[in-house]
Design a protein around this motif. Structure first.
Motif, short mmCIF file in Angstrom:
data_model
loop_
_atom_site.label_atom_id
_atom_site.label_comp_id
_atom_site.label_asym_id
_atom_site.label_seq_id
_atom_site.Cartn_x
_atom_site.Cartn_y
_atom_site.Cartn_z
N LEU A 19 0.82 -1.21 0.00
CA LEU A 19 0.00 0.00 0.00
C LEU A 19 0.86 1.26 0.00
O LEU A 19 0.49 2.27 -0.60
CB LEU A 19 -0.94 0.00 1.21
N CYS A 20 2.02 1.19 0.64
CA CYS A 20 2.92 2.35 0.70
C CYS A 20 3.75 2.50 -0.56
O CYS A 20 4.43 3.52 -0.75
CB CYS A 20 3.85 2.25 1.90
N SER A 21 3.73 1.50 -1.43
CA SER A 21 4.57 1.58 -2.63
C SER A 21 3.74 1.74 -3.91
O SER A 21 4.29 1.71 -5.00
CB SER A 21 5.46 0.34 -2.73
N GLN A 22 2.44 1.93 -3.77
CA GLN A 22 1.62 2.13 -4.94
C GLN A 22 1.96 3.47 -5.59
O GLN A 22 2.20 4.46 -4.89
CB GLN A 22 0.14 2.09 -4.57
N PRO A 23 1.96 3.52 -6.90
CA PRO A 23 2.40 4.74 -7.62
C PRO A 23 1.42 5.90 -7.54
O PRO A 23 1.71 6.97 -8.06
CB PRO A 23 2.56 4.26 -9.06
N ALA A 24 0.28 5.74 -6.90
CA ALA A 24 -0.72 6.80 -6.88
C ALA A 24 -0.31 7.99 -6.02
O ALA A 24 -1.03 8.97 -5.95
CB ALA A 24 -2.05 6.24 -6.37
N GLY A 25 0.83 7.93 -5.40
CA GLY A 25 1.28 9.04 -4.56
C GLY A 25 1.30 8.65 -3.10
O GLY A 25 1.00 7.53 -2.74
N ASP A 26 1.67 9.60 -2.29
CA ASP A 26 1.75 9.35 -0.86
C ASP A 26 0.37 9.04 -0.30
O ASP A 26 -0.62 9.68 -0.65
CB ASP A 26 2.31 10.56 -0.13
N ARG A 27 0.32 8.06 0.58
CA ARG A 27 -0.93 7.70 1.26
C ARG A 27 -0.81 8.12 2.71
O ARG A 27 0.26 8.09 3.27
CB ARG A 27 -1.13 6.19 1.20
N THR A 28 -1.95 8.45 3.29
CA THR A 28 -1.91 8.71 4.72
C THR A 28 -1.93 7.38 5.46
O THR A 28 -2.42 6.37 4.94
CB THR A 28 -3.11 9.55 5.19
N VAL A 29 -1.40 7.41 6.66
CA VAL A 29 -1.43 6.22 7.50
C VAL A 29 -2.89 5.83 7.73
O VAL A 29 -3.23 4.64 7.69
CB VAL A 29 -0.69 6.46 8.83
N ALA A 30 -3.74 6.81 7.94
CA ALA A 30 -5.17 6.53 8.17
C ALA A 30 -5.80 5.79 6.99
O ALA A 30 -6.60 4.87 7.19
CB ALA A 30 -5.92 7.82 8.45
N SER A 31 -5.42 6.14 5.76
CA SER A 31 -6.00 5.43 4.60
C SER A 31 -5.49 4.00 4.51
O SER A 31 -6.23 3.10 4.11
CB SER A 31 -5.73 6.20 3.30
N VAL A 32 -4.24 3.78 4.90
CA VAL A 32 -3.71 2.41 4.95
C VAL A 32 -4.48 1.61 5.99
O VAL A 32 -4.93 0.48 5.73
CB VAL A 32 -2.19 2.42 5.27
N VAL A 33 -4.68 2.19 7.16
CA VAL A 33 -5.42 1.52 8.23
C VAL A 33 -6.85 1.25 7.80
O VAL A 33 -7.39 0.15 8.02
CB VAL A 33 -5.37 2.35 9.53
N ASP A 34 -7.50 2.21 7.15
CA ASP A 34 -8.89 2.03 6.68
C ASP A 34 -8.98 0.85 5.73
O ASP A 34 -9.88 0.01 5.85
CB ASP A 34 -9.39 3.29 5.97
N GLU A 35 -8.06 0.77 4.78
CA GLU A 35 -8.10 -0.31 3.80
C GLU A 35 -7.87 -1.68 4.45
O GLU A 35 -8.56 -2.65 4.15
CB GLU A 35 -7.07 -0.07 2.70
N LEU A 36 -6.92 -1.74 5.37
CA LEU A 36 -6.64 -3.01 6.05
C LEU A 36 -7.79 -3.41 6.97
O LEU A 36 -8.11 -4.60 7.08
CB LEU A 36 -5.34 -2.92 6.83
#
Length: 94
Positions: A46-63
């Motif tokens: 999730l942190c290496s996707q080319p769509a740009g920087d992700r927030t930690v909250a969006s990573v947590v939401d997806e997981l």
């Protein structure tokens, strides 16, 4: 310090790979490699996707949506793992 609103991405020197023999995910970076659990590999992906920087909250939401586990537990584990990556210089935090 990494907070839920922090934007994170994998550092340019690191990349997610899979071992050709075992198929296990690992994080490859100069002169080293770090074998990852399946959940750690999902975070790195999730942190290496080319769509740009992700927030930690969006990573947590997806997981959280994918696992059904309590959000507080996932957030704690994600923050702990991301801090460990940051300590090794494998994460860009803004």
């Amino acid at each position: 310090m990494i907070q839920p609103a922090s934007r994170v991405r994998l550092a340019p020197k690191a990349r997610l790979q899979h071992d050709r023999v075992s198929g296990r995910p690992f994080l490859l970076y100069p002169e080293r490699g770090l074998e990852l659990s399946d959940s750690a590999a999902r975070i790195v992906a999730l942190c290496s996707q080319p769509a740009g920087d992700r927030t930690v909250a969006s990573v947590v939401d997806e997981l959280t949506a994918a696992s059904g586990e309590p959000r507080e537990r996932i957030e704690s584990e994600v923050l702990s793992f991301l801090r460990a990556l940051d300590d090794r210089g494998l994460l860009v935090v803004t």
